[in-house]
Design an enzyme around this catalytic site. Sequence first.
Site, PDB file in Angstrom:
ATOM      1  N   PRO A  66       0.792  -1.222   0.000  1.00 44.96           N
ATOM      2  CA  PRO A  66       0.000   0.000   0.000  1.00 44.96           C
ATOM      3  C   PRO A  66       0.835   1.288   0.000  1.00 44.96           C
ATOM      4  CG  PRO A  66      -0.035  -1.025   2.166  1.00 44.96           C
ATOM      5  CD  PRO A  66       0.597  -2.018   1.233  1.00 44.96           C
ATOM      6  N   ASN A  67       0.303   2.262  -0.695  1.00 42.19           N
ATOM      7  CA  ASN A  67       0.861   3.623  -0.781  1.00 42.19           C
ATOM      8  C   ASN A  67       2.113   3.726  -1.651  1.00 42.19           C
ATOM      9  OD1 ASN A  67      -1.108   4.884   0.979  1.00 42.19           O
ATOM     10  ND2 ASN A  67      -0.120   3.750   2.638  1.00 42.19           N
ATOM     11  N   ARG A  98       8.212   0.611  13.137  1.00 46.87           N
ATOM     12  CA  ARG A  98       8.688   0.099  11.829  1.00 46.87           C
ATOM     13  C   ARG A  98       9.868  -0.855  11.974  1.00 46.87           C
ATOM     14  NH1 ARG A  98       6.041   3.536   8.049  1.00 46.87           N
ATOM     15  NH2 ARG A  98       5.690   5.575   8.968  1.00 46.87           N
ATOM     16  N   ASN A 109       7.836  -5.686  -1.480  1.00 48.24           N
ATOM     17  CA  ASN A 109       7.885  -4.581  -0.530  1.00 48.24           C
ATOM     18  C   ASN A 109       6.491  -4.529   0.088  1.00 48.24           C
ATOM     19  OD1 ASN A 109       7.897  -2.274   0.984  1.00 48.24           O
ATOM     20  ND2 ASN A 109       8.893  -0.995  -0.580  1.00 48.24           N
ATOM     21  N   GLU A 162      12.308  -9.716   1.021  1.00 54.88           N
ATOM     22  CA  GLU A 162      11.590  -8.530   1.482  1.00 54.88           C
ATOM     23  C   GLU A 162      12.461  -7.308   1.239  1.00 54.88           C
ATOM     24  OE1 GLU A 162      10.725  -8.630   5.691  1.00 54.88           O
ATOM     25  OE2 GLU A 162       9.783  -6.636   5.661  1.00 54.88           O
ATOM     26  N   ARG A 200       5.002  11.145  -2.509  1.00 55.25           N
ATOM     27  CA  ARG A 200       4.847  10.812  -1.097  1.00 55.25           C
ATOM     28  C   ARG A 200       6.148  11.041  -0.310  1.00 55.25           C
ATOM     29  NH1 ARG A 200       4.810   4.564   0.966  1.00 55.25           N
ATOM     30  NH2 ARG A 200       4.348   5.059   3.124  1.00 55.25           N
ATOM     31  N   HIS A 239      12.706  -2.870   1.418  1.00 55.86           N
ATOM     32  CA  HIS A 239      12.172  -1.569   1.819  1.00 55.86           C
ATOM     33  C   HIS A 239      13.098  -0.495   1.267  1.00 55.86           C
ATOM     34  CE1 HIS A 239       9.181  -3.175   4.637  1.00 55.86           C
ATOM     35  NE2 HIS A 239      10.097  -4.097   4.917  1.00 55.86           N
ATOM     36  N   LEU A 240      12.514   0.572   0.768  1.00 52.28           N
ATOM     37  CA  LEU A 240      13.332   1.681   0.268  1.00 52.28           C
ATOM     38  C   LEU A 240      14.092   2.359   1.404  1.00 52.28           C
ATOM     39  CD1 LEU A 240      10.202   2.535  -1.506  1.00 52.28           C
ATOM     40  CD2 LEU A 240      12.214   2.985  -2.873  1.00 52.28           C
ATOM     41  N   SER A 241      13.376   2.635   2.488  1.00 52.38           N
ATOM     42  CA  SER A 241      13.973   3.363   3.611  1.00 52.38           C
ATOM     43  C   SER A 241      14.595   2.373   4.597  1.00 52.38           C
ATOM     44  CB  SER A 241      12.896   4.194   4.312  1.00 52.38           C
ATOM     45  OG  SER A 241      11.888   3.346   4.855  1.00 52.38           O
ATOM     46  N   ASP A 298       1.275 -15.496   6.852  1.00 52.10           N
ATOM     47  CA  ASP A 298       0.679 -16.827   6.740  1.00 52.10           C
ATOM     48  C   ASP A 298       0.554 -17.264   5.281  1.00 52.10           C
ATOM     49  OD1 ASP A 298       0.492 -17.152   9.459  1.00 52.10           O
ATOM     50  OD2 ASP A 298      -1.651 -16.711   9.592  1.00 52.10           O
ATOM     51  N   ALA A 358       3.530  -0.866   4.656  1.00 51.55           N
ATOM     52  CA  ALA A 358       3.043  -0.886   6.050  1.00 51.55           C
ATOM     53  C   ALA A 358       2.516  -2.254   6.465  1.00 51.55           C
ATOM     54  CB  ALA A 358       1.967   0.174   6.227  1.00 51.55           C
ATOM     55  N   HIS A 402       4.497  -4.476   8.764  1.00 50.48           N
ATOM     56  CA  HIS A 402       4.502  -4.236  10.211  1.00 50.48           C
ATOM     57  C   HIS A 402       3.216  -4.701  10.882  1.00 50.48           C
ATOM     58  CE1 HIS A 402       7.832  -1.735   9.024  1.00 50.48           C
ATOM     59  NE2 HIS A 402       7.055  -0.866   8.413  1.00 50.48           N
ATOM     60  N   TYR A 439      11.444   9.037   0.940  1.00 48.55           N
ATOM     61  CA  TYR A 439      11.480   8.076  -0.174  1.00 48.55           C
ATOM     62  C   TYR A 439      12.112   8.617  -1.455  1.00 48.55           C
ATOM     63  CZ  TYR A 439       8.264   5.689   2.958  1.00 48.55           C
ATOM     64  OH  TYR A 439       7.718   5.078   4.055  1.00 48.55           O
ATOM     65  N   ARG A 474      13.951   4.514  11.715  1.00 46.41           N
ATOM     66  CA  ARG A 474      12.692   5.280  11.762  1.00 46.41           C
ATOM     67  C   ARG A 474      11.924   4.981  13.054  1.00 46.41           C
ATOM     68  NH1 ARG A 474       9.700   4.778   6.167  1.00 46.41           N
ATOM     69  NH2 ARG A 474       8.577   6.544   7.099  1.00 46.41           N
TER      70      ARG A 474
HETATM   71  C1  DQA Z   1       8.444   1.078   3.292  1.00 45.83           C
HETATM   72  C2  DQA Z   1       8.648   1.277   4.801  1.00 45.83           C
HETATM   73  C3  DQA Z   1       7.337   1.089   5.551  1.00 45.83           C
HETATM   74  O1  DQA Z   1       7.546   1.317   6.945  1.00 45.83           O
HETATM   75  C4  DQA Z   1       6.289   2.060   5.066  1.00 45.83           C
HETATM   76  O2  DQA Z   1       5.049   1.814   5.689  1.00 45.83           O
HETATM   77  C5  DQA Z   1       6.149   2.075   3.574  1.00 45.83           C
HETATM   78  C6  DQA Z   1       7.364   1.989   2.759  1.00 45.83           C
HETATM   79  C7  DQA Z   1       9.743   1.345   2.515  1.00 45.83           C
HETATM   80  O3  DQA Z   1       9.843   0.879   1.384  1.00 45.83           O
HETATM   81  O4  DQA Z   1      10.641   2.045   3.014  1.00 45.83           O
HETATM   82  O5  DQA Z   1       5.066   2.250   3.044  1.00 45.83           O
HETATM   83  O6  DQA Z   1       8.088  -0.276   3.047  1.00 45.83           O
END
Ligand code: DQA
Length: 158
Positions: free
Chosen positions: A20-21, A122, A85, A109, A28, A111-113, A98, A88, A91, A33, A118
């Site tokens: 999501p997002n 997270r 990725n 897995e 964003r 993550h960009l950040s 599952d 959220a 978390h 990011y 953080r």
């Molecule tokens: C994220 C890190 C997550 O904590 C956050 O909710 C995201 C982006 C990342 O790619 O850094 O939506 O997955």
Amino acid sequence: MLPDATGGTNLLKLMVLHGPNLNMLGKREPSVYGNVTLDSINENLRALAEELRVELSITQSNHEGELITLIQEAPDRGVSGVLINPAAYGHTSVALRDALLAVGLPFVEVHLSNIHSREPFRHQTYLAGIASGIVIGFGANSYLLGLRGLVEKLRSGA
Ligand code: DQA
């Protein structure tokens, strides 16, 4: 087996999932990011997939259930590994964990950040403990490093 341009074989079909997002990348929170868009990440992933001679199906979804259904269906679609990725949902979602356990596909897995630098909520993800590998904090490059790692793992049988 599909013959490739070098006369070798192209066996690997991989699934990329963006949670999501991530469709909002570029607009964003650029201080976290950067300015990279999801389209450009996907373009770079497709270029790397061509170089590595793997086939990718790429999906972004803001819906937990849709991500879970895609994971459940992956083995029947001939997918042998997942680059995810979870955003959220990493978390929060026991259900995503599952689903990955249910299909038993190797996954990486990303993550960009750097989630560990953080907010405390997270620092933990439900996927990290069952992932084949994790790539965190390299911005858009996390995806490319993750794809390379996943392909190497699958090809080496590790
Ligand atoms: C994220 C890190 C997550 O904590 C956050 O909710 C995201 C982006 C990342 O790619 O850094 O939506 O997955």
